[in-house]
Design an enzyme around this catalytic site. Structure first.
Site, PDB file in Angstrom:
ATOM      1  N   CYS A   2       0.441  -1.080  -0.024  1.00 13.17           N
ATOM      2  CA  CYS A   2       0.178  -0.027  -0.219  1.00 13.17           C
ATOM      3  C   CYS A   2       0.744   1.207  -0.032  1.00 13.17           C
ATOM      4  O   CYS A   2       1.836   1.775  -0.088  1.00 13.17           O
ATOM      5  CB  CYS A   2      -1.123   0.627   1.412  1.00 13.17           C
ATOM      6  N   ARG A  27       5.193   0.038  -5.981  1.00 13.76           N
ATOM      7  CA  ARG A  27       5.235  -1.421  -4.552  1.00 13.76           C
ATOM      8  C   ARG A  27       4.482  -1.596  -4.765  1.00 13.76           C
ATOM      9  O   ARG A  27       4.793  -3.176  -4.372  1.00 13.76           O
ATOM     10  CB  ARG A  27       4.691  -0.244  -3.309  1.00 13.76           C
ATOM     11  N   TRP A  73      -2.862  -3.117  -1.578  1.00 15.73           N
ATOM     12  CA  TRP A  73      -2.323  -4.399  -1.777  1.00 15.73           C
ATOM     13  C   TRP A  73      -3.186  -4.758  -0.872  1.00 15.73           C
ATOM     14  O   TRP A  73      -2.670  -5.292   0.734  1.00 15.73           O
ATOM     15  CB  TRP A  73      -0.878  -4.236  -1.756  1.00 15.73           C
ATOM     16  N   ASN A  99      -2.221   2.101   5.359  1.00 18.41           N
ATOM     17  CA  ASN A  99      -0.739   0.790   5.251  1.00 18.41           C
ATOM     18  C   ASN A  99      -0.659   0.254   6.444  1.00 18.41           C
ATOM     19  O   ASN A  99      -0.591   1.094   7.973  1.00 18.41           O
ATOM     20  CB  ASN A  99       0.137   1.713   4.745  1.00 18.41           C
ATOM     21  N   GLY A 100      -0.824  -1.092   6.406  1.00 20.31           N
ATOM     22  CA  GLY A 100      -0.489  -1.664   8.080  1.00 20.31           C
ATOM     23  C   GLY A 100      -2.103  -3.018   8.386  1.00 20.31           C
ATOM     24  O   GLY A 100      -2.161  -3.079   7.306  1.00 20.31           O
ATOM     25  N   GLU A 470      19.876 -17.124  -5.496  1.00 16.84           N
ATOM     26  CA  GLU A 470      19.521 -15.753  -6.510  1.00 16.84           C
ATOM     27  C   GLU A 470      18.837 -15.841  -8.129  1.00 16.84           C
ATOM     28  O   GLU A 470      18.102 -14.861  -8.114  1.00 16.84           O
ATOM     29  CB  GLU A 470      20.413 -14.483  -5.292  1.00 16.84           C
ATOM     30  N   LYS A 474      15.339 -15.048  -9.091  1.00 26.00           N
ATOM     31  CA  LYS A 474      14.536 -13.676 -10.171  1.00 26.00           C
ATOM     32  C   LYS A 474      13.642 -14.140 -11.798  1.00 26.00           C
ATOM     33  O   LYS A 474      12.805 -12.948 -11.767  1.00 26.00           O
ATOM     34  CB  LYS A 474      16.235 -13.152 -10.724  1.00 26.00           C
ATOM     35  N   GLU A 477      10.531 -14.841  -9.848  1.00 26.44           N
ATOM     36  CA  GLU A 477       9.557 -13.855  -9.213  1.00 26.44           C
ATOM     37  C   GLU A 477       9.620 -12.523 -10.514  1.00 26.44           C
ATOM     38  O   GLU A 477       8.464 -12.245 -10.926  1.00 26.44           O
ATOM     39  CB  GLU A 477      10.789 -12.593  -8.646  1.00 26.44           C
ATOM     40  N   HIS A 493      20.835 -35.725  -4.762  1.00 24.50           N
ATOM     41  CA  HIS A 493      19.956 -35.763  -3.210  1.00 24.50           C
ATOM     42  C   HIS A 493      18.558 -35.907  -4.112  1.00 24.50           C
ATOM     43  O   HIS A 493      17.495 -35.559  -2.678  1.00 24.50           O
ATOM     44  CB  HIS A 493      20.068 -34.977  -2.559  1.00 24.50           C
ATOM     45  N   LYS A 592       7.312  -4.311  -3.297  1.00 23.27           N
ATOM     46  CA  LYS A 592       8.752  -4.291  -3.429  1.00 23.27           C
ATOM     47  C   LYS A 592       8.692  -3.804  -2.077  1.00 23.27           C
ATOM     48  O   LYS A 592      10.488  -4.856  -1.253  1.00 23.27           O
ATOM     49  CB  LYS A 592       8.781  -2.345  -3.842  1.00 23.27           C
TER      50      LYS A 592
HETATM   51  C1  G6P Z   1      10.130  -8.278  -0.864  1.00 24.39           C
HETATM   52  C2  G6P Z   1      10.812  -7.475  -2.140  1.00 24.39           C
HETATM   53  C3  G6P Z   1      12.148  -8.715  -2.615  1.00 24.39           C
HETATM   54  C4  G6P Z   1      13.319  -8.082  -1.265  1.00 24.39           C
HETATM   55  C5  G6P Z   1      12.536  -8.080  -0.076  1.00 24.39           C
HETATM   56  C6  G6P Z   1      13.521  -7.770   1.043  1.00 24.39           C
HETATM   57  O1  G6P Z   1       9.586  -8.898  -1.106  1.00 24.39           O
HETATM   58  O2  G6P Z   1       9.843  -8.058  -3.497  1.00 24.39           O
HETATM   59  O3  G6P Z   1      12.753  -8.135  -4.114  1.00 24.39           O
HETATM   60  O4  G6P Z   1      14.750  -8.320  -1.414  1.00 24.39           O
HETATM   61  O5  G6P Z   1      11.524  -8.256   0.373  1.00 24.39           O
HETATM   62  O6  G6P Z   1      13.473  -6.481   0.996  1.00 24.39           O
HETATM   63  P1  G6P Z   1      14.534  -5.812   1.727  1.00 24.39           P
HETATM   64  O7  G6P Z   1      13.457  -4.402   1.629  1.00 24.39           O
HETATM   65  O8  G6P Z   1      13.858  -5.791   3.375  1.00 24.39           O
HETATM   66  O9  G6P Z   1      15.640  -5.451   1.780  1.00 24.39           O
END
Ligand code: G6P
Length: 597
Positions: A2, A27, A73, A99-100, A470, A474, A477, A493, A592
Site C-alpha cells: 500500500c 510498490r 495491496w 497502510n498496515g 538469487e 530473479k 519473481e 539427492h 517492493k
Molecule cells: C520483497 C521484495 C524483494 C526484497 C524483499 C526484502 O519481497 O520484492 O525484492 O528482496 O522484499 O526487502 P528488503 O527491503 O528488506 O531488502
C-alpha cells in the site's frame, strides 16, 4: 504494498496526488483511490491500475486544495471498489487511508456495530474512520489520538475531515514522511512520491501523530505531548527515479551497477577500511545476519565472507524465523539486519527482538532515514540510489560489497592487515561489471532460446550457492517460471530426478575452488540430456564441451565472484520475462516493500 500520498497547500490537490500515486506504483497494488475536500468530502476509488481507475473516475477534474490518496495491496478483503481506500465513517465527513494491519479489528468491529455504526467493507482499516467518528467532538487531532489508543497493530495513516483545513497523519510500524515547501505540506509513505516537490523531510516515529496545515507541521505523541522534530534532507534526485530511456526500471537498475557499486566504496577503501561504525565491534564473538528475500541471499554470502576473512562464527536467518524462535542472542553478539527498503516488517520486528536481548545491532540499508536504519545502533548505508523495480538488483550487489567491507573491518579490528591485492581487486569491480553488461545482447539471444521452458535449475557451490538461489529467485519473481536454486552437490539427492531435455540447468562455474567438482556435476546433467547454461571465467574454453551456452565473466578474487556472476543471471531473468511480455517492474502478487507480516 500500500502507498499513501497527501497534500495541503494552495494548488489543486488532485493532480499532485495522482502523480504521487504513480510514483508509488512500483510498490505493487491492486486498487487506487482519493478523497479531496472542496467544501464537502469527495471520494473516488476503485479496483485496478491507477490509469484504469482514473479513466473511470476522472480524478483530475476534482477541485480542492487538500486531499489524501492511496494504492491498496489487499490483505483483508478482496480487491474491489468497496474495499479500496479511502474509507469513510457513517456521516461521510471523515476519510482515512491506511497502510498496515489492525490486529484487533474484529473486536473493534463488533463493538462499533453494537454501537450502531454501519461498516460496509471487509477491511480492517475501515474501523479507524468509525473510531474517529465516535470520539469526534470538534478536535480532529484529539479524536484521532483517542481512536488510536483503541487500536492494536501497525499503521501509517492520513485523515481528512470535511470541516477541517488540516490533514492528520499517524504512524506505528508503517512509514510516514512529511515534506514542507513554502506554504505547502506533503505527506507520503515513501519519499519518492513527494521528492519532486521537496527534499526536506520529517520522519514520524512510532506513536506520533501530526497535524499538517499549509507550510506548518505540529507533531504530538498519543498522550498529546508536543514532539520536537528535525528536518532531514534526502540525497536522491528525481532523475534517479525515472527510467532514463530504458524500457524498464529493472533494466536501468541492472545497468547502473557498474556505477552504483562505486558508491559503497567511496571514502571507505584505503590502506584501512573506514566504515564509521558506532561503538565497539572488536569484542564481538559471533555474528548473526538476518534478512528477507534477496537481502537474505546477500546475507548467506556475508556468512562466507565474515567466516573466511574475519574468522568469526557467523549464522544467517530469515527474519520471520529469527523473530519467532526466541533466538539465543545477547551481549557479545553482533546482529546485522540487511534490508534494501529498511521497512520490511519481519526484519524490523527481528531487530527489535535482538535489541531487547541486548545484542549489538547493525543495519545494512539502502533507504536513508528508513525505520531499520534509524532503530539500529549502527549501520552501513549501501548508497545504491532508489531501486524502483520490484526485483532487487543493484541493491543486492551493493549489499554484498558492504558485507565484504564489514568482513574486512572486523578482521582489521582484530589487528589483522587488509590485503592490498584484495583492495585493488575491489577497486577493479566497476570495470569488470561493465564488461559483463556488454554481454547483454548475447544473454538476450540465450533468453530467446530458453524462454519457453517451464522449469529451471540453478546450481552453485560455496560462496556461489547463494548466487544460484538469487538467479532462481530473479527468474521466478518476474517470469513466473518455476526455478530452484541448489548447492550443486545436493543435485544427486533429489533434483537429478527432474533432469531431461526440457530442464535448462544454470551452472555457476568459475575457475577456482570447487571448479572440478562443478564440472563433474555438469557431466551428470549432460549424461541425462539436460541443457546447460554456464557462467564461466573468461578464457575457459574447456567448458564449451559440456555447456550449450557459456556466458563469460572476468576473473576476480573468489570472494568477489558473486558480484560478477549475478549480473548475467539478472539479465537472463529480465530478458525471459520481457520476451514473455510480462510486467517486469511490477510482477504479480509481489511488493517492493513488504510492510506486513
Ligand atoms: C520483497 C521484495 C524483494 C526484497 C524483499 C526484502 O519481497 O520484492 O525484492 O528482496 O522484499 O526487502 P528488503 O527491503 O528488506 O531488502
Amino acid at each position: 504494498m500500500c502507498g499513501i500520498v497527501g497534500y495541503i497547500g494552495k494548488r489543486r490537490a488532485a493532480p499532485l496526488l495522482l502523480k504521487g500515486l504513480r510514483r508509488l506504483e512500483y510498490r505493487g497494488y491492486d486498487s487506487a483511490g482519493m478523497a479531496v475536500i472542496d467544501g464537502t468530502l469527495i471520494l473516488r476509488k476503485d479496483r485496478g491500475k491507477i490509469e484504469q481507475v482514473d479513466n473511470r473516475h476522472n480524478f483530475e477534474e476534482l477541485d480542492g486544495i487538500m486531499g489524501i490518496a492511496h494504492t491498496r495491496w489487499a490483505t483483508h478483503g478482496e480487491p474491489n471498489q468497496k474495499n479500496a481506500h479511502p474509507h469513510i465513517d457513517c456521516t461521510g465527513d471523515v476519510a482515512i487511508v491506511h497502510n498496515g494491519i489492525i490486529e484487533n479489528y474484529m473486536t473493534l468491529r463488533e463493538l462499533l456495530a453494537r454501537e450502531g455504526h454501519s461498516l460496509t467493507t471487509d477491511t480492517d482499516s475501515e474501523i479507524i474512520a468509525h473510531l474517529i467518528e465516535k470520539f469526534y467532538t470538534g478536535d480532529l487531532l484529539g479524536s484521532v489520538r483517542k481512536a488510536l489508543m483503541q487500536v492494536q497493530g501497525t499503521y501509517g495513516l492520513a485523515i481528512v475531515h470535511k470541516n477541517h483545513d488540516e490533514i492528520v497523519v499517524a504512524r506505528n510500524g508503517s512509514p510516514l514522511i512529511i515534506g514542507v515547501r513554502g506554504d505547502e505540506t506533503f505527506t507520503a509513505s515513501d519519499a519518492s512520491a513527494i521528492l519532486e516537490h521537496t527534499k526536506k523531510m520529517i520522519y514520524l516515529e512510532d506513536g506520533e501523530v501530526a497535524s499538517l496545515r499549509p507550510g506548518r507541521v505540529m507533531v504530538r505523541d498519543l498522550h498529546d505531548k508536543e514532539m520536537k522534530k528535525n528536518h532531514e534532507t534526502i540525497g536522491w534526485d528525481l532523475a534517479e527515479i525515472e527510467k532514463a530511456g530504458f524500457k524498464h526500471f529493472m533494466l536501468k537498475e541492472i545497468f547502473e551497477q557498474s556505477e552504483s557499486i562505486k558508491n559503497v566504496m567511496r571514502g571507505r577503501l584505503g590502506k584501512k577500511i573506514k566504515l564509521s561504525i558506532k561503538g565497539d565491534i572488536k569484542g564481538c564473538g559471533r555474528v548473526v545476519i538476518v534478512a528477507c528475500g534477496t537481502s537474505w541471499h546477500a546475507a548467506l554470502i556475508g556468512r562466507y565472507l565474515i567466516e573466511k576473512i574475519a574468522k568469526i562464527p557467523t549464522e544467517v536467518d530469515c527474519s520471520s524465523e529469527f523473530r519467532y524462535r526466541n533466538p539465543l542472542v545477547g551481549p557479545g553478539d553482533l546482529v546485522v539486519f540487511i534490508s534494501q527498503s529498511g521497512e520490511t516488517a519481519d526484519t524490523l520486528a527481528a531487530l527489535r527482538e535482538a535489541k531487547k536481548k541486548g545484542a549489538k545491532t547493525m543495519g545494512i540499508i539502502n533507504v536513508v532515514g528508513s525505520t531499520i536504519a534509524r532503530e539500529s545502533e549502527t549501520g552501513i548505508y549501501i548508497h545504491a540510489g532508489p531501486e524502483i523495480g520490484v526485483a532487487s538488483t543493484k541493491a543486492y550487489t551493493n549489499q554484498i560489497l558492504a558485507l565484504m567491507l564489514l568482513a574486512l573491518d572486523l578482521m582489521q579490528s582484530k589487528d589483522g592487515d587488509v590485503d592490498e591485492k584484495m583492495i585493488s581487486e575491489i577497486k577493479s569491480l566497476p570495470g569488470k561489471i561493465e564488461s559483463v553488461l556488454q554481454e547483454d545482447k548475447r544473454i538476450h539471444a540465450i533468453a530467446r532460446e530458453v524462454a519457453d521452458h517451464n522449469n529451471f535449475l540453478y546450481l552453485g557451490r560455496g560462496i556461489n550457492y547463494p548466487t544460484a538461489l538469487e538467479g532462481a529467485l530473479k527468474l521466478k519473481e518476474i517470469s513466473y517460471i518455476h526455478a530452484e536454486g541448489y548447492p550443486a552437490a545436493e543435485m544427486k539427492h533429489g533434483p537429478i530426478a527432474l533432469i531431461d531435455e526440457n530442464m535448462p540447468v544454470v551452472f555457476i562455474a568459475n575457475r577456482g575452488k570447487g571448479y572440478d567438482k562443478i564440472i563433474s556435476n555438469m557431466e551428470e546433467v549432460k549424461a541425462r540430456r539436460g541443457k546447460i547454461i554456464a557462467i564461466a571465467t573468461e578464457g575457459d574454453n574447456e567448458i564449451k564441451r559440456l555447456a550449450d551456452w557459456v556466458i563469460y565473466v572476468p576473473r576476480t578474487a573468489d570472494e568477489l565472484t558473486p558480484l560478477v556472476n549475478v549480473i548475467p543471471l539478472q539479465l537472463l531473468a529480465y530478458h525471459v520475462a520481457d520476451i514473455k511480455e510480462l510486467d517486469v517492474d511490477k510482477p504479480r502478487n509481489l511488493a517492493k516493500s513488504v510492510t506486513v507480516e
